[in-house]
Design an enzyme around this catalytic site. Structure first.
Site, mmCIF file in Angstrom:
data_model
loop_
_atom_site.group_PDB
_atom_site.id
_atom_site.type_symbol
_atom_site.label_atom_id
_atom_site.label_comp_id
_atom_site.label_asym_id
_atom_site.label_seq_id
_atom_site.Cartn_x
_atom_site.Cartn_y
_atom_site.Cartn_z
ATOM 1 N N CYS B 78 0.833 -1.194 0.000
ATOM 2 C CA CYS B 78 0.000 0.000 0.000
ATOM 3 C C CYS B 78 0.874 1.253 0.000
ATOM 4 O O CYS B 78 1.977 1.260 0.571
ATOM 5 C CB CYS B 78 -0.916 -0.007 1.226
ATOM 6 S SG CYS B 78 -2.129 1.346 1.243
ATOM 7 N N ASP B 80 0.319 3.849 1.614
ATOM 8 C CA ASP B 80 0.263 4.451 2.951
ATOM 9 C C ASP B 80 1.677 4.778 3.450
ATOM 10 O O ASP B 80 2.584 3.933 3.391
ATOM 11 C CB ASP B 80 -0.429 3.451 3.898
ATOM 12 C CG ASP B 80 -0.760 4.040 5.263
ATOM 13 O OD1 ASP B 80 0.178 4.494 5.957
ATOM 14 O OD2 ASP B 80 -1.927 4.010 5.643
ATOM 15 N N ARG B 82 2.943 4.886 6.184
ATOM 16 C CA ARG B 82 3.470 4.128 7.309
ATOM 17 C C ARG B 82 4.029 2.762 6.886
ATOM 18 O O ARG B 82 4.459 1.969 7.718
ATOM 19 C CB ARG B 82 2.373 3.950 8.367
ATOM 20 C CG ARG B 82 1.874 5.288 8.902
ATOM 21 C CD ARG B 82 0.552 5.186 9.645
ATOM 22 N NE ARG B 82 -0.562 4.876 8.747
ATOM 23 C CZ ARG B 82 -1.826 4.771 9.149
ATOM 24 N NH1 ARG B 82 -2.136 4.966 10.431
ATOM 25 N NH2 ARG B 82 -2.790 4.486 8.288
ATOM 26 N N HIS B 134 -2.562 -4.052 5.264
ATOM 27 C CA HIS B 134 -2.279 -3.585 6.626
ATOM 28 C C HIS B 134 -3.556 -3.180 7.352
ATOM 29 O O HIS B 134 -4.589 -2.902 6.733
ATOM 30 C CB HIS B 134 -1.286 -2.420 6.598
ATOM 31 C CG HIS B 134 -1.816 -1.163 5.966
ATOM 32 N ND1 HIS B 134 -2.294 -0.096 6.701
ATOM 33 C CD2 HIS B 134 -1.947 -0.794 4.671
ATOM 34 C CE1 HIS B 134 -2.694 0.866 5.869
ATOM 35 N NE2 HIS B 134 -2.493 0.472 4.636
ATOM 36 N N CYS B 137 -6.307 0.528 7.017
ATOM 37 C CA CYS B 137 -6.080 0.965 5.642
ATOM 38 C C CYS B 137 -7.201 1.910 5.213
ATOM 39 O O CYS B 137 -8.380 1.584 5.318
ATOM 40 C CB CYS B 137 -6.010 -0.236 4.704
ATOM 41 S SG CYS B 137 -5.720 0.221 2.980
#
Lengths: 246, 245
Positions: B78, B80, B82, B134, B137
């Site tokens: 992803c 993202d 993080r 994750h 999400c």
């Protein structure tokens, strides 16, 4: 019929010897079958466990805080090349950089994958900067400068091949790394140009001062260099007039 | 008309936290364009420092790296912020070829992911593909909601189809548990799509490349394998259907 690319386009005889040694090692490796081929995966999982435990010990609030949400300032549009992990090379931490990496950091105006990333990062997360980053020794750039039959990769690389066509005269005068780096810069510049035509990006730039930057990463030094993407005033005005939406 | 998603989508903060967050954001939010420049400048400076330190520690590191790449792993994860794969895997530049998109969706006709797979599998000959979802999400949260998200609705359609197909199971769940359930389904679906891509099939058969599903737990930083094993009969049917002569 498609053929595998040579992945080191400028290999010297020493490099060729290294490549041969690595190929031999790989052959031995594969002969060891399942246990050997699982090892990179198991190594990675173990390294993740260690990393997470160390960070947890160092700062017990890091992960719980991270789980609550993200507020990255930067959207990174870079190459999938394994040597370009954006958070590592930017010396930053998880949570700092929203990232989309594809083959040769091509930003195509109708690629739904990159458009979705931009929509989420710019409209929803409200990042302050978009960084488009190319790099030296890019496999996608090398493939574009060659004429192999690469199947689906030929479709993907078409925008860069069109740049090669448009700048054929300038490219003819260059060789080797200089030629590749020249096309890399053109590609970054072109990707920035595409971004400037995306409505969500235009709005964010106008309404909240978000900025778009072009970069090139030098593999031999690890250092980022800005690619000049400034537009002459008249070009900017034309673009804004053409792309404005009421 | 499209509306912005709330970004702390999964575990909404308490009202005290919300007040604190709001204040903290207001304190750090730049009010003019020059301060807006700071995150970019900070990043460039941090890169210079990182590169210099690494070069000092090992003068050969970058020159060697410039000669080529031989990663063992392809990461499909992803976007993202993080989830920087090389960091969370505790690995170094050069080890993980990476494609990150919204909610790590692998669609069989997405030319972007297909190009990455072609290059990593056929040309670089990676040994493992890791598909990683994750917890918390944003894409999963958006799929479980019904907002009008413009282009994101097109992108998330495969996951919305999973939500539709598993509606009964999802209805019994709530909050983080519900989201994590859909996250696992999505990882499983992505692994399944990979198993139908000719380049992947050939690499699995000819050189034993493997495909793995993972979920990353944001609250601990730890990866957990998602079981993507297929019953024998399912595998045989798939292989018969997808075999090419």
């Amino acid at each position: 019929m498609k053929r595998a690319l040579s992945i080191e386009p400028e290999a010297t005889s020493t490099e060729q010897a290294l490549k041969k040694a690595r190929a031999e090692a790989e052959a031995e490796h594969m002969a060891g079958k399942a246990e050997a081929t699982d090892s990179a995966f198991k190594v990675a999982l173990n390294a993740n466990q260690r990393w997470a435990s160390e960070l947890q010990n160092h700062d017990s609030s890091f992960f719980p805080t991270s789980a609550k949400g993200q507020a990255p300032s930067i959207l990174w549009l870079g190459c999938s090349d394994s040597r370009l992990p954006e958070t590592t090379i930017l010396g930053l931490q998880p949570g700092d950089v929203f990232s989309h990496r594809n083959i040769a950091n091509i930003v195509s105006p109708t690629d739904i994958s990159v458009l979705s990333v931009i929509e989420f990062a710019v409209f929803h997360l409200k990042v302050k900067h978009i960084l488009v980053c190319g790099h030296t020794s890019c496999g996608g750039v090398a493939a574009t400068l060659a004429n192999g039959n690469l199947g689906v990769l030929d479709i993907w690389l078409q925008p860069m091949r069109a740049l090669r066509e448009k700048h054929a005269a300038e490219l003819e005068k260059l060789e080797g790394n200089e030629k590749a780096t020249f096309l890399t810069r053109l590609n970054v510049h072109c990707s920035v140009g595409v971004l400037r035509g995306i409505p969500t990006v235009i709005e964010a730039m106008q309404e909240r001062g978000m900025t778009v930057h072009g970069l090139i990463y030098h593999l031999d030094s690890g250092k980022l260099e800005e690619v000049d993407c400034d537009e002459p005033e008249d070009i900017r005005k034309t673009r804004e007039a053409v792309f404005a939406r009421k």
